[in-house]
Design a protein around this motif. Sequence first.
Motif, PDB file in Angstrom:
ATOM      1  N   PRO A   1      52.340  31.070  37.230  1.00  0.00           N
ATOM      2  CA  PRO A   1      52.642  30.788  35.819  1.00  0.00           C
ATOM      3  C   PRO A   1      51.365  30.440  35.047  1.00  0.00           C
ATOM      4  CG  PRO A   1      54.140  29.599  37.277  1.00  0.00           C
ATOM      5  CD  PRO A   1      53.071  30.199  38.144  1.00  0.00           C
ATOM      6  N   GLY A   2      51.122  31.163  33.965  1.00  0.00           N
ATOM      7  CA  GLY A   2      49.953  30.910  33.139  1.00  0.00           C
ATOM      8  C   GLY A   2      48.633  31.289  33.785  1.00  0.00           C
ATOM      9  N   ASP A   3      48.659  32.088  34.839  1.00  0.00           N
ATOM     10  CA  ASP A   3      47.453  32.442  35.598  1.00  0.00           C
ATOM     11  C   ASP A   3      47.410  33.961  35.767  1.00  0.00           C
ATOM     12  OD1 ASP A   3      45.134  32.059  37.057  1.00  0.00           O
ATOM     13  OD2 ASP A   3      46.163  31.417  38.884  1.00  0.00           O
ATOM     14  N   TRP A   4      46.873  34.658  34.764  1.00  0.00           N
ATOM     15  CA  TRP A   4      46.849  36.105  34.698  1.00  0.00           C
ATOM     16  C   TRP A   4      45.421  36.628  34.713  1.00  0.00           C
ATOM     17  CZ3 TRP A   4      51.245  39.330  33.879  1.00  0.00           C
ATOM     18  CH2 TRP A   4      52.453  38.634  33.763  1.00  0.00           C
TER      19      TRP A   4
ATOM     20  N   THR B   1      46.366  33.392  29.965  1.00  0.00           N
ATOM     21  CA  THR B   1      47.523  32.550  30.278  1.00  0.00           C
ATOM     22  C   THR B   1      48.805  33.357  30.284  1.00  0.00           C
ATOM     23  OG1 THR B   1      47.730  31.958  27.949  1.00  0.00           O
ATOM     24  CG2 THR B   1      46.443  30.474  29.366  1.00  0.00           C
ATOM     25  N   GLY B   2      48.738  34.596  29.829  1.00  0.00           N
ATOM     26  CA  GLY B   2      49.902  35.476  29.825  1.00  0.00           C
ATOM     27  C   GLY B   2      49.471  36.902  29.600  1.00  0.00           C
ATOM     28  N   PRO B   3      50.387  37.847  29.778  1.00  0.00           N
ATOM     29  CA  PRO B   3      50.015  39.251  29.663  1.00  0.00           C
ATOM     30  C   PRO B   3      49.638  39.667  28.250  1.00  0.00           C
ATOM     31  CG  PRO B   3      52.373  39.045  29.876  1.00  0.00           C
ATOM     32  CD  PRO B   3      51.801  37.666  30.073  1.00  0.00           C
ATOM     33  N   GLU B   4      49.970  38.859  27.257  1.00  0.00           N
ATOM     34  CA  GLU B   4      49.656  39.208  25.873  1.00  0.00           C
ATOM     35  C   GLU B   4      48.579  38.308  25.289  1.00  0.00           C
ATOM     36  OE1 GLU B   4      53.552  38.682  24.533  1.00  0.00           O
ATOM     37  OE2 GLU B   4      54.276  40.467  25.530  1.00  0.00           O
ATOM     38  N   THR B   5      47.888  37.552  26.137  1.00  0.00           N
ATOM     39  CA  THR B   5      46.880  36.627  25.632  1.00  0.00           C
ATOM     40  C   THR B   5      45.482  36.958  26.141  1.00  0.00           C
ATOM     41  OG1 THR B   5      47.254  35.085  27.457  1.00  0.00           O
ATOM     42  CG2 THR B   5      48.550  34.739  25.453  1.00  0.00           C
ATOM     43  N   VAL B   6      45.274  38.197  26.536  1.00  0.00           N
ATOM     44  CA  VAL B   6      43.958  38.611  27.023  1.00  0.00           C
ATOM     45  C   VAL B   6      43.049  38.794  25.815  1.00  0.00           C
ATOM     46  CG1 VAL B   6      42.674  40.365  28.295  1.00  0.00           C
ATOM     47  CG2 VAL B   6      44.981  39.738  29.009  1.00  0.00           C
ATOM     48  N   THR B   7      42.062  37.933  25.682  1.00  0.00           N
ATOM     49  CA  THR B   7      41.150  37.995  24.552  1.00  0.00           C
ATOM     50  C   THR B   7      39.732  37.724  25.030  1.00  0.00           C
ATOM     51  OG1 THR B   7      41.488  35.656  24.090  1.00  0.00           O
ATOM     52  CG2 THR B   7      42.891  37.216  22.889  1.00  0.00           C
ATOM     53  N   GLY B   8      38.797  37.877  24.116  1.00  0.00           N
ATOM     54  CA  GLY B   8      37.422  37.516  24.423  1.00  0.00           C
ATOM     55  C   GLY B   8      36.701  38.549  25.253  1.00  0.00           C
ATOM     56  N   SER B   9      35.634  38.089  25.864  1.00  0.00           N
ATOM     57  CA  SER B   9      34.772  38.963  26.655  1.00  0.00           C
ATOM     58  C   SER B   9      35.072  38.802  28.141  1.00  0.00           C
ATOM     59  CB  SER B   9      33.306  38.626  26.400  1.00  0.00           C
ATOM     60  OG  SER B   9      32.986  38.862  25.052  1.00  0.00           O
ATOM     61  N   PRO B  10      34.867  39.866  28.899  1.00  0.00           N
ATOM     62  CA  PRO B  10      35.129  39.792  30.332  1.00  0.00           C
ATOM     63  C   PRO B  10      33.959  39.185  31.094  1.00  0.00           C
ATOM     64  CG  PRO B  10      34.350  41.962  29.794  1.00  0.00           C
ATOM     65  CD  PRO B  10      34.465  41.204  28.482  1.00  0.00           C
ATOM     66  N   THR B  11      34.240  38.840  32.331  1.00  0.00           N
ATOM     67  CA  THR B  11      33.199  38.491  33.292  1.00  0.00           C
ATOM     68  C   THR B  11      32.850  39.760  34.044  1.00  0.00           C
ATOM     69  OG1 THR B  11      34.068  36.262  33.550  1.00  0.00           O
ATOM     70  CG2 THR B  11      32.682  37.094  35.321  1.00  0.00           C
ATOM     71  N   VAL B  12      31.572  40.066  34.148  1.00  0.00           N
ATOM     72  CA  VAL B  12      31.146  41.226  34.924  1.00  0.00           C
ATOM     73  C   VAL B  12      31.055  40.790  36.374  1.00  0.00           C
ATOM     74  CG1 VAL B  12      29.336  42.938  35.301  1.00  0.00           C
ATOM     75  CG2 VAL B  12      29.914  42.216  32.978  1.00  0.00           C
ATOM     76  N   CYS B  13      31.799  41.465  37.234  1.00  0.00           N
ATOM     77  CA  CYS B  13      31.837  41.117  38.652  1.00  0.00           C
ATOM     78  C   CYS B  13      30.545  41.548  39.338  1.00  0.00           C
ATOM     79  CB  CYS B  13      33.041  41.772  39.319  1.00  0.00           C
ATOM     80  SG  CYS B  13      34.618  41.228  38.618  1.00  0.00           S
ATOM     81  N   THR B  14      30.261  40.931  40.463  1.00  0.00           N
ATOM     82  CA  THR B  14      29.079  41.279  41.242  1.00  0.00           C
ATOM     83  C   THR B  14      29.502  42.034  42.494  1.00  0.00           C
ATOM     84  OG1 THR B  14      29.112  39.172  42.420  1.00  0.00           O
ATOM     85  CG2 THR B  14      27.803  39.275  40.394  1.00  0.00           C
ATOM     86  N   GLY B  15      28.525  42.633  43.147  1.00  0.00           N
ATOM     87  CA  GLY B  15      28.795  43.439  44.335  1.00  0.00           C
ATOM     88  C   GLY B  15      28.753  44.901  43.957  1.00  0.00           C
ATOM     89  N   SER B  16      27.845  45.637  44.525  1.00  0.00           N
ATOM     90  CA  SER B  16      27.669  47.042  44.172  1.00  0.00           C
ATOM     91  C   SER B  16      28.724  47.914  44.819  1.00  0.00           C
ATOM     92  CB  SER B  16      26.287  47.519  44.618  1.00  0.00           C
ATOM     93  OG  SER B  16      25.295  46.799  43.938  1.00  0.00           O
ATOM     94  N   PHE B  17      29.184  48.902  44.051  1.00  0.00           N
ATOM     95  CA  PHE B  17      30.065  49.905  44.623  1.00  0.00           C
ATOM     96  C   PHE B  17      29.274  50.719  45.639  1.00  0.00           C
ATOM     97  CE2 PHE B  17      32.088  49.424  40.348  1.00  0.00           C
ATOM     98  CZ  PHE B  17      33.303  48.927  40.796  1.00  0.00           C
TER      99      PHE B  17
END
Length: 172
Positions: free
Chosen positions: A29-32, A50-66
Amino acid sequence: WPHRPTPLGWTRPTGEGQLLSPAIIRKGPGDWYVYVVEKQTRKLQRWTATGPETVTGSPTVCTGSFPANCTPWHLDVLWDGTAWRAILDSGPYYLSKPDGLFVGSSADGIAWTWNPTPVMMPAPGAWDGVELYRTTFAPHENGTHYRVWYSANDANAVSSFRMGYTELPKSL
């Protein structure tokens, strides 16, 4: 469905950036979370919400090369209760990129480790002999495997995708 003028209020990358096949995960709950491959940089990115309709802002760029032989394209991500797991399609075939399905894992959802070799490749001469495409997966009830559904096509039906099913050991 209720009317939503902007279902995901995220910031699109500048320039020619495209966000490929979002994987949306609800951990609780609240962890999306939303994961995407950003097409231009070929980086895995993650948003939290916090929900499927509250995605805002900038992302975190993940680490680890493909892996070196992987052109990241469509992915699916899940939380299996102990770690983050991903399955990633390399391609696309129509851009003459090498094809195959790769798997990765992460303890924190940001630092990823990818298996350097594909766990599945097109099977020449079979219905899935030319291109593997969008894939999804879920833990199998037996506790030792993942159920994997994927779309694919062959040289005789390039514009006719079909769905396949297989199981992959969690040990991969």
